[in-house]
Design a protein around this motif. Sequence first.
Motif, short mmCIF file in Angstrom:
data_model
loop_
_atom_site.label_atom_id
_atom_site.label_comp_id
_atom_site.label_asym_id
_atom_site.label_seq_id
_atom_site.Cartn_x
_atom_site.Cartn_y
_atom_site.Cartn_z
N TRP A 38 41.95 50.39 45.23
CA TRP A 38 41.68 49.40 44.11
C TRP A 38 42.73 48.36 43.87
O TRP A 38 42.73 47.35 43.21
CB TRP A 38 41.21 49.94 42.76
CG TRP A 38 39.76 50.58 43.14
CD1 TRP A 38 39.40 51.79 43.47
CD2 TRP A 38 38.42 49.89 43.03
NE1 TRP A 38 38.26 51.83 43.69
CE2 TRP A 38 37.67 50.87 43.30
CE3 TRP A 38 38.09 48.47 42.65
CZ2 TRP A 38 36.26 50.38 43.27
CZ3 TRP A 38 36.74 48.26 42.61
CH2 TRP A 38 35.99 49.18 43.08
N ASP A 39 44.00 48.41 44.45
CA ASP A 39 45.04 47.37 44.43
C ASP A 39 44.81 46.35 45.37
O ASP A 39 45.61 45.60 45.87
CB ASP A 39 46.23 48.32 44.54
CG ASP A 39 47.50 47.40 44.14
OD1 ASP A 39 47.25 46.28 43.12
OD2 ASP A 39 48.64 47.04 44.83
N PHE A 40 43.58 46.64 46.31
CA PHE A 40 43.21 45.58 47.23
C PHE A 40 43.46 44.16 46.67
O PHE A 40 42.99 44.00 45.67
CB PHE A 40 41.82 45.84 48.02
CG PHE A 40 41.78 45.18 49.09
CD1 PHE A 40 42.12 45.62 50.38
CD2 PHE A 40 41.03 43.88 49.27
CE1 PHE A 40 42.09 44.95 51.94
CE2 PHE A 40 40.90 43.28 50.36
CZ PHE A 40 41.35 43.67 51.51
N PRO A 41 43.95 43.01 47.36
CA PRO A 41 43.83 41.76 46.77
C PRO A 41 42.45 41.20 46.58
O PRO A 41 42.50 40.37 47.88
CB PRO A 41 45.09 41.08 47.60
CG PRO A 41 45.04 41.67 49.10
CD PRO A 41 44.63 43.28 48.59
N ALA A 42 41.77 41.40 46.05
CA ALA A 42 40.36 40.86 45.79
C ALA A 42 40.13 40.69 44.41
O ALA A 42 40.47 41.58 43.51
CB ALA A 42 39.76 41.59 46.65
N SER A 43 39.11 39.76 44.13
CA SER A 43 38.61 39.63 42.74
C SER A 43 37.33 40.25 42.76
O SER A 43 36.55 40.60 44.12
CB SER A 43 38.79 38.06 42.32
OG SER A 43 37.37 37.60 43.30
N PHE B 174 34.61 38.83 42.39
CA PHE B 174 33.62 37.97 43.14
C PHE B 174 33.88 38.24 44.48
O PHE B 174 32.60 38.63 45.17
CB PHE B 174 34.04 36.56 42.53
CG PHE B 174 33.13 35.63 43.11
CD1 PHE B 174 31.82 35.07 42.65
CD2 PHE B 174 33.12 35.30 44.84
CE1 PHE B 174 31.03 34.19 42.97
CE2 PHE B 174 32.54 34.22 45.08
CZ PHE B 174 31.21 33.63 44.43
N ASP B 175 34.79 38.36 45.00
CA ASP B 175 35.13 38.74 46.31
C ASP B 175 34.49 39.75 46.84
O ASP B 175 33.81 40.00 47.99
CB ASP B 175 36.67 38.70 46.70
CG ASP B 175 37.47 37.45 46.61
OD1 ASP B 175 37.04 36.52 46.34
OD2 ASP B 175 38.61 37.50 46.19
N VAL B 176 34.48 40.94 46.02
CA VAL B 176 34.02 42.30 46.45
C VAL B 176 32.57 42.23 46.34
O VAL B 176 32.10 42.64 47.45
CB VAL B 176 34.44 43.32 45.30
CG1 VAL B 176 33.56 44.70 45.69
CG2 VAL B 176 36.06 43.73 45.50
N MET C 239 31.18 40.47 49.45
CA MET C 239 31.06 41.34 50.69
C MET C 239 29.64 41.85 51.16
O MET C 239 29.44 42.00 52.12
CB MET C 239 31.88 42.34 50.75
CG MET C 239 33.66 42.11 50.80
SD MET C 239 34.61 43.46 50.93
CE MET C 239 36.21 42.70 50.44
N ARG D 152 38.23 38.55 37.90
CA ARG D 152 39.34 39.44 37.52
C ARG D 152 39.69 40.16 38.91
O ARG D 152 38.98 40.45 39.95
CB ARG D 152 38.72 40.50 36.59
CG ARG D 152 39.83 41.43 35.91
CD ARG D 152 40.64 40.84 34.76
NE ARG D 152 40.12 39.74 33.77
CZ ARG D 152 39.29 40.35 33.10
NH1 ARG D 152 39.21 41.51 32.73
NH2 ARG D 152 39.12 39.44 31.97
N GLN D 153 41.12 40.56 38.87
CA GLN D 153 41.40 41.45 40.15
C GLN D 153 40.76 42.79 39.76
O GLN D 153 40.72 43.23 38.84
CB GLN D 153 42.97 41.43 40.03
CG GLN D 153 43.57 41.67 41.50
CD GLN D 153 44.02 43.02 41.90
OE1 GLN D 153 44.24 43.99 41.00
NE2 GLN D 153 43.53 43.43 43.05
N ILE D 154 40.46 43.19 40.89
CA ILE D 154 39.81 44.34 40.75
C ILE D 154 40.47 45.78 40.16
O ILE D 154 40.08 46.56 39.65
CB ILE D 154 39.00 45.10 42.25
CG1 ILE D 154 40.06 44.93 43.18
CG2 ILE D 154 38.00 44.11 42.42
CD1 ILE D 154 39.50 45.61 44.45
#
Lengths: 276, 410
Positions: free
Chosen positions: A100-105, A107-109, A112, A147-149
């Motif tokens: 969950w520290d993956f650099p994605a918001s 929205f990004d997730v 996918m 938000r960052q996940i």
Amino acid sequence: MTNIPDTPGKRTGDEGWALSIQGLTVSYGAQAVVFSVDWRVPRESMSVIVGPNGAGKSTLLKAMLGIIPAVSGEVRIFGQPFASQRDRIAYVPQRASVDWDFPASVFDVVAMGQYRELGWWRRRRAQHRAHVLECLERVGMRDFADRQIGQLSGGQRQRVFMARALAQRADIYVLDEPFAGVDAATERALVEVLRSVVREGATVLCVHHDLATVTEYFQHVLLLNVRRIAAGPVHEVFTEALLQETYGGRLTALQLARMPDQARPTPSETPLAKVS
Amino acid sequence: MNALFEALLMQAGFNTALVCIGAALLGAAAGGVGTFILLRRRSLASDAAGHATLPGLTAAFIIMAWLTGDGRWMPALMVGAAISAGLGLAAVHALAARTRLPEEAAIGAVLSVFFGAGVVLMTVVQVIGTGGQAGIATYLLGSAAGMLRHEAALIAAMAFATAVAAFLLRRPLTMLCFDEDFAAMNGVAVRWIDLALSALLLAVVVTGLKVVGLVLSVALSIIPPVAARFWTNRVHHMVIVAAAIGATGGYVGAAVSSAAHNLPTGAVIVLTLFTLFIVSLLFAPARGLLAGVWRHQVFRRRVHRRQGLLALARGEAIYDGFTLRVLRSAGWIRRDGVPTQTGRRAAREAARDEALWALHRQRQPGDGAFRYYHRVMPIRAVLPPDVVRDLERQFDLADVAAAREPRRGA
């Protein structure tokens, strides 16, 4: 033991079932984790796999979806071979399975989930963005799109995963422990979303650990402990005797007490008698 | 010094400029590919790939020396390096997948064995004593200074192609890095994309042999993404930042070492990248250390301000020195600790805010907005105005009722 009643007069057709598996066996090394399981999941309903820890619930799910290899067995989706129907399934893995520290918001997730639609090249157009936000809206996370996940709570992460599945516009939703460790409000919200997709014609299949809510949420159940113990409508199969068989007699009085009345045997009739 | 500035400003002749551009492109490609390598947790594999180039490189050198008398032709050396590095990666993968060895053990074994084999082959090169045997040593630590024009052009072209390929694959790569199972279910050909990522890594390592050298090639694909991670929370931004950092490192390294001939380019590049890493670590606003310290201080002040105001509202004494300082600097209490007019008003507002939050919690127990409550944010700054108005109305009604209650009882 209860079996799913066959559709009368139509032995060949698997079309009536959203998903049917036959003789599915999975092993780690030379030990079977799931052994020769047959199960058919009725369409437009919510089905659940119940069993103790180590019963192979998640393994069955993953093997069914071709994520891990099976030793033997066949999976059909709406009567068709699995491989040709894979894009009709949305899979929601356990939350802990990703970083969950993956650099994605958020929205990004969720975006996918549109990979099948967009592939490598196609641009994400306004209608795609709108659909992502719509999916977030359905799980009550629209305000969190940027938000960052990593900043989300457990329940919010589960909602994001649900939204990602919604973005796939699937016919079958397969969820691995969707309510594990989420807050009560999230559980209610997610159940509501799942019920709404079923109303829209989709089929839901969960691995679920909380015996107390099985009868409330689900219509069909597979009791699993490496082998299939029983399967069928919840009101027929979700009985104390079969559950004790599934859990190897290890269900505590407390766990049983928390279950709805119908699962507990009444003095006059045993659950097995009720089934037949 | 003059030569250094000339090189940095591309005034040191066409060759040097071309080398610098090639190195910058290489850095950009390595940063972009490295981002996915890092997110896929394969950073160490890039070290194995770097070291595993040596036997192929020297073998290619020996074969060419046999055939033509000169083993220094770079394209053939690259092919040899790519083959042995590919074998190395395959060996790592096979060991990790087929045995119970953890991946890092497999990497360590492969890296040292391949490198050892390469060193043995290098002594063979010395024994044969063909022309240009010194040339092979430059591949260990990189040497931009002695680079030929066509070599620089080839490096630039390969780096550019690698960067383009990474750009085209960005979506499946991101899916694969975040959630492999989900990616597989959604039609990402996981195995092929993984293979493609390895191929991109190989391309970066092989392209960089002459510039950064095989020993330090790992730095070029690890440091830029690690530094970039401090600046951003989104993959596509991270790729761009990492590419920029890698390009800067490559450019500066090539320029500096072409001005000072005895400096190995790889070392200069690594030091440049490390400097950028330190800057990122300290100053990046998204995740840098100073930003973190600053955010914590802001939060600490907010906590003390709120605690102080609530104490004022309840008429409790305040002993904490920091709380007193915060309240005093806001003009809410006088030197002797007595609340001022504005202080009393602020205290009432704080108490009301707490009460509204409590009421909201009663009505919406699981609301995500409570994260902000735990960050001591005022409810107005978090919830939409209509919700706050509604809460206030309810709260005031309850207040009035509570005020009436004792009167009726009396």
